[in-house]
Design a protein around this motif. Sequence first.
Motif, PDB file in Angstrom:
ATOM      1  N   MET A 122     -41.115  28.331 -11.937  1.00 58.51           N
ATOM      2  CA  MET A 122     -41.045  28.566 -13.374  1.00 58.51           C
ATOM      3  C   MET A 122     -40.106  29.735 -13.636  1.00 58.51           C
ATOM      4  O   MET A 122     -40.233  30.797 -13.058  1.00 58.51           O
ATOM      5  CB  MET A 122     -42.436  28.850 -13.921  1.00 58.51           C
ATOM      6  N   ILE A 123     -39.162  29.527 -14.515  1.00 57.49           N
ATOM      7  CA  ILE A 123     -38.191  30.562 -14.847  1.00 57.49           C
ATOM      8  C   ILE A 123     -38.831  31.538 -15.828  1.00 57.49           C
ATOM      9  O   ILE A 123     -39.432  31.120 -16.821  1.00 57.49           O
ATOM     10  CB  ILE A 123     -36.923  29.956 -15.489  1.00 57.49           C
ATOM     11  N   GLN A 124     -38.696  32.818 -15.547  1.00 51.39           N
ATOM     12  CA  GLN A 124     -39.125  33.857 -16.481  1.00 51.39           C
ATOM     13  C   GLN A 124     -37.895  34.284 -17.279  1.00 51.39           C
ATOM     14  O   GLN A 124     -37.058  35.027 -16.787  1.00 51.39           O
ATOM     15  CB  GLN A 124     -39.726  35.045 -15.724  1.00 51.39           C
ATOM     16  N   PHE A 125     -37.770  33.759 -18.479  1.00 52.97           N
ATOM     17  CA  PHE A 125     -36.619  34.077 -19.317  1.00 52.97           C
ATOM     18  C   PHE A 125     -36.761  35.474 -19.899  1.00 52.97           C
ATOM     19  O   PHE A 125     -37.840  35.860 -20.334  1.00 52.97           O
ATOM     20  CB  PHE A 125     -36.500  33.083 -20.475  1.00 52.97           C
ATOM     21  N   THR A 126     -35.656  36.191 -19.939  1.00 57.28           N
ATOM     22  CA  THR A 126     -35.627  37.466 -20.642  1.00 57.28           C
ATOM     23  C   THR A 126     -35.213  37.187 -22.094  1.00 57.28           C
ATOM     24  O   THR A 126     -34.703  36.098 -22.402  1.00 57.28           O
ATOM     25  CB  THR A 126     -34.616  38.430 -20.004  1.00 57.28           C
ATOM     26  N   GLY A 127     -35.402  38.155 -22.953  1.00 59.57           N
ATOM     27  CA  GLY A 127     -34.929  38.014 -24.325  1.00 59.57           C
ATOM     28  C   GLY A 127     -33.428  37.790 -24.359  1.00 59.57           C
ATOM     29  O   GLY A 127     -32.911  37.019 -25.173  1.00 59.57           O
ATOM     30  N   TYR A 128     -32.735  38.437 -23.450  1.00 54.41           N
ATOM     31  CA  TYR A 128     -31.285  38.288 -23.314  1.00 54.41           C
ATOM     32  C   TYR A 128     -30.933  36.832 -22.979  1.00 54.41           C
ATOM     33  O   TYR A 128     -30.027  36.251 -23.579  1.00 54.41           O
ATOM     34  CB  TYR A 128     -30.832  39.255 -22.208  1.00 54.41           C
ATOM     35  N   ASP A 129     -31.652  36.247 -22.023  1.00 58.53           N
ATOM     36  CA  ASP A 129     -31.433  34.842 -21.645  1.00 58.53           C
ATOM     37  C   ASP A 129     -31.656  33.923 -22.845  1.00 58.53           C
ATOM     38  O   ASP A 129     -30.871  33.005 -23.102  1.00 58.53           O
ATOM     39  CB  ASP A 129     -32.401  34.417 -20.540  1.00 58.53           C
ATOM     40  N   LEU A 130     -32.729  34.170 -23.564  1.00 56.80           N
ATOM     41  CA  LEU A 130     -33.071  33.315 -24.694  1.00 56.80           C
ATOM     42  C   LEU A 130     -32.041  33.416 -25.817  1.00 56.80           C
ATOM     43  O   LEU A 130     -31.737  32.416 -26.470  1.00 56.80           O
ATOM     44  CB  LEU A 130     -34.472  33.645 -25.204  1.00 56.80           C
ATOM     45  N   LEU A 131     -31.504  34.610 -26.030  1.00 60.69           N
ATOM     46  CA  LEU A 131     -30.453  34.757 -27.043  1.00 60.69           C
ATOM     47  C   LEU A 131     -29.217  33.955 -26.663  1.00 60.69           C
ATOM     48  O   LEU A 131     -28.599  33.295 -27.509  1.00 60.69           O
ATOM     49  CB  LEU A 131     -30.094  36.236 -27.242  1.00 60.69           C
ATOM     50  N   TRP A 132     -28.840  34.010 -25.384  1.00 62.10           N
ATOM     51  CA  TRP A 132     -27.682  33.222 -24.947  1.00 62.10           C
ATOM     52  C   TRP A 132     -27.942  31.733 -25.128  1.00 62.10           C
ATOM     53  O   TRP A 132     -27.072  30.992 -25.603  1.00 62.10           O
ATOM     54  CB  TRP A 132     -27.300  33.533 -23.503  1.00 62.10           C
ATOM     55  N   LEU A 133     -29.118  31.272 -24.731  1.00 59.31           N
ATOM     56  CA  LEU A 133     -29.441  29.857 -24.910  1.00 59.31           C
ATOM     57  C   LEU A 133     -29.392  29.483 -26.387  1.00 59.31           C
ATOM     58  O   LEU A 133     -28.858  28.430 -26.762  1.00 59.31           O
ATOM     59  CB  LEU A 133     -30.820  29.544 -24.324  1.00 59.31           C
ATOM     60  N   PHE A 134     -29.941  30.347 -27.238  1.00 59.10           N
ATOM     61  CA  PHE A 134     -29.926  30.092 -28.679  1.00 59.10           C
ATOM     62  C   PHE A 134     -28.494  29.912 -29.187  1.00 59.10           C
ATOM     63  O   PHE A 134     -28.195  28.937 -29.884  1.00 59.10           O
ATOM     64  CB  PHE A 134     -30.619  31.239 -29.425  1.00 59.10           C
ATOM     65  N   PHE A 135     -27.612  30.836 -28.850  1.00 62.89           N
ATOM     66  CA  PHE A 135     -26.246  30.750 -29.364  1.00 62.89           C
ATOM     67  C   PHE A 135     -25.477  29.569 -28.776  1.00 62.89           C
ATOM     68  O   PHE A 135     -24.752  28.869 -29.497  1.00 62.89           O
ATOM     69  CB  PHE A 135     -25.492  32.061 -29.117  1.00 62.89           C
ATOM     70  N   ILE A 136     -25.631  29.320 -27.499  1.00 60.13           N
ATOM     71  CA  ILE A 136     -24.896  28.216 -26.872  1.00 60.13           C
ATOM     72  C   ILE A 136     -25.349  26.872 -27.438  1.00 60.13           C
ATOM     73  O   ILE A 136     -24.520  26.025 -27.806  1.00 60.13           O
ATOM     74  CB  ILE A 136     -25.044  28.276 -25.340  1.00 60.13           C
ATOM     75  N   TYR A 137     -26.652  26.674 -27.538  1.00 63.90           N
ATOM     76  CA  TYR A 137     -27.134  25.386 -28.037  1.00 63.90           C
ATOM     77  C   TYR A 137     -26.986  25.265 -29.551  1.00 63.90           C
ATOM     78  O   TYR A 137     -26.847  24.152 -30.064  1.00 63.90           O
ATOM     79  CB  TYR A 137     -28.568  25.124 -27.580  1.00 63.90           C
ATOM     80  N   SER A 138     -26.990  26.365 -30.274  1.00 61.26           N
ATOM     81  CA  SER A 138     -26.692  26.313 -31.708  1.00 61.26           C
ATOM     82  C   SER A 138     -25.255  25.858 -31.925  1.00 61.26           C
ATOM     83  O   SER A 138     -24.979  25.041 -32.813  1.00 61.26           O
ATOM     84  CB  SER A 138     -26.894  27.683 -32.359  1.00 61.26           C
ATOM     85  N   PHE A 139     -24.349  26.374 -31.102  1.00 58.54           N
ATOM     86  CA  PHE A 139     -22.948  25.960 -31.205  1.00 58.54           C
ATOM     87  C   PHE A 139     -22.794  24.500 -30.788  1.00 58.54           C
ATOM     88  O   PHE A 139     -22.118  23.718 -31.467  1.00 58.54           O
ATOM     89  CB  PHE A 139     -22.042  26.863 -30.360  1.00 58.54           C
ATOM     90  N   ALA A 140     -23.419  24.111 -29.691  1.00 53.31           N
ATOM     91  CA  ALA A 140     -23.338  22.719 -29.230  1.00 53.31           C
ATOM     92  C   ALA A 140     -23.911  21.768 -30.286  1.00 53.31           C
ATOM     93  O   ALA A 140     -23.333  20.699 -30.543  1.00 53.31           O
ATOM     94  CB  ALA A 140     -24.084  22.553 -27.911  1.00 53.31           C
ATOM     95  N   GLY A 141     -25.010  22.159 -30.914  1.00 53.33           N
ATOM     96  CA  GLY A 141     -25.589  21.338 -31.977  1.00 53.33           C
ATOM     97  C   GLY A 141     -24.666  21.229 -33.172  1.00 53.33           C
ATOM     98  O   GLY A 141     -24.531  20.153 -33.774  1.00 53.33           O
ATOM     99  N   TRP A 142     -23.999  22.331 -33.507  1.00 58.17           N
ATOM    100  CA  TRP A 142     -23.036  22.299 -34.610  1.00 58.17           C
ATOM    101  C   TRP A 142     -21.891  21.338 -34.293  1.00 58.17           C
ATOM    102  O   TRP A 142     -21.467  20.554 -35.151  1.00 58.17           O
ATOM    103  CB  TRP A 142     -22.500  23.704 -34.891  1.00 58.17           C
ATOM    104  N   VAL A 143     -21.399  21.383 -33.054  1.00 54.25           N
ATOM    105  CA  VAL A 143     -20.318  20.478 -32.654  1.00 54.25           C
ATOM    106  C   VAL A 143     -20.776  19.021 -32.780  1.00 54.25           C
ATOM    107  O   VAL A 143     -20.068  18.188 -33.364  1.00 54.25           O
ATOM    108  CB  VAL A 143     -19.838  20.785 -31.213  1.00 54.25           C
ATOM    109  N   LEU A 144     -21.967  18.714 -32.269  1.00 57.57           N
ATOM    110  CA  LEU A 144     -22.488  17.340 -32.359  1.00 57.57           C
ATOM    111  C   LEU A 144     -22.675  16.890 -33.805  1.00 57.57           C
ATOM    112  O   LEU A 144     -22.237  15.806 -34.192  1.00 57.57           O
ATOM    113  CB  LEU A 144     -23.823  17.238 -31.625  1.00 57.57           C
ATOM    114  N   GLU A 145     -23.344  17.715 -34.591  1.00 60.24           N
ATOM    115  CA  GLU A 145     -23.620  17.359 -35.992  1.00 60.24           C
ATOM    116  C   GLU A 145     -22.336  17.240 -36.811  1.00 60.24           C
ATOM    117  O   GLU A 145     -22.185  16.314 -37.608  1.00 60.24           O
ATOM    118  CB  GLU A 145     -24.540  18.403 -36.637  1.00 60.24           C
ATOM    119  N   THR A 146     -21.425  18.173 -36.619  1.00 54.34           N
ATOM    120  CA  THR A 146     -20.173  18.159 -37.373  1.00 54.34           C
ATOM    121  C   THR A 146     -19.315  16.966 -36.978  1.00 54.34           C
ATOM    122  O   THR A 146     -18.732  16.304 -37.841  1.00 54.34           O
ATOM    123  CB  THR A 146     -19.419  19.488 -37.175  1.00 54.34           C
TER     124      THR A 146
END
Length: 184
Positions: A1-25
């Motif tokens: 089980m991966i123990q995510f840091t807040g830093y890790d979660l912020l990166w995941l948030f931004f990367i997948y938010s951008f990827a979602g924007w690309v898909l939706e757009t």
Amino acid sequence: MIQFTGYDLLWLFFIYSFAGWVLETAAATFMHRKFSNRGLVNGPLCILYGVGAVAMSVGLQELTGLWLFLFASLYAAVTEFVAGKLIERFYHKRWWDYSKSKWNLDGYICLPVSLIKGALGYVVVKYANRWVFRLLAILPQLLVHIVLLVLIGVLVVDVAAGDILAWAQAVSYTHLRAHETSLH
């Protein structure tokens, strides 16, 4: 089980938010035959995807196979339903409407889209997160920290500006309605 840091979660948030924007757009641009920015914020982020991917990454990492797919679909549906309700409540607009799709719930979610997003969630949890962290590990850490801070700052400004504009529109609308009422 991966123990995510807040830093890790912020990166995941931004990367997948951008990827979602690309898909939706890309999908909206293709369907409407003209560019269509599909984010809630002005920048190239679809924060619903970021929130959903982070929730799936944290909550579903121990699942595999069909269970991972089914629960990713459930997480996607719940995230989209709650977001749709909140957006409509605070912005008095619907940013999407699945009411013409089969198996929808109040037009906020529908089974086919939830299954597609479940498949995307499966890929995120099973494969993509590892690739993201490998990429972040080979980049200069000072650069990675600076870029993350800049992204956070830009998002904060974007959200604040959007909220100020929405508030100003609401106030203008209220004054316009009051003026129309006084004329009658």
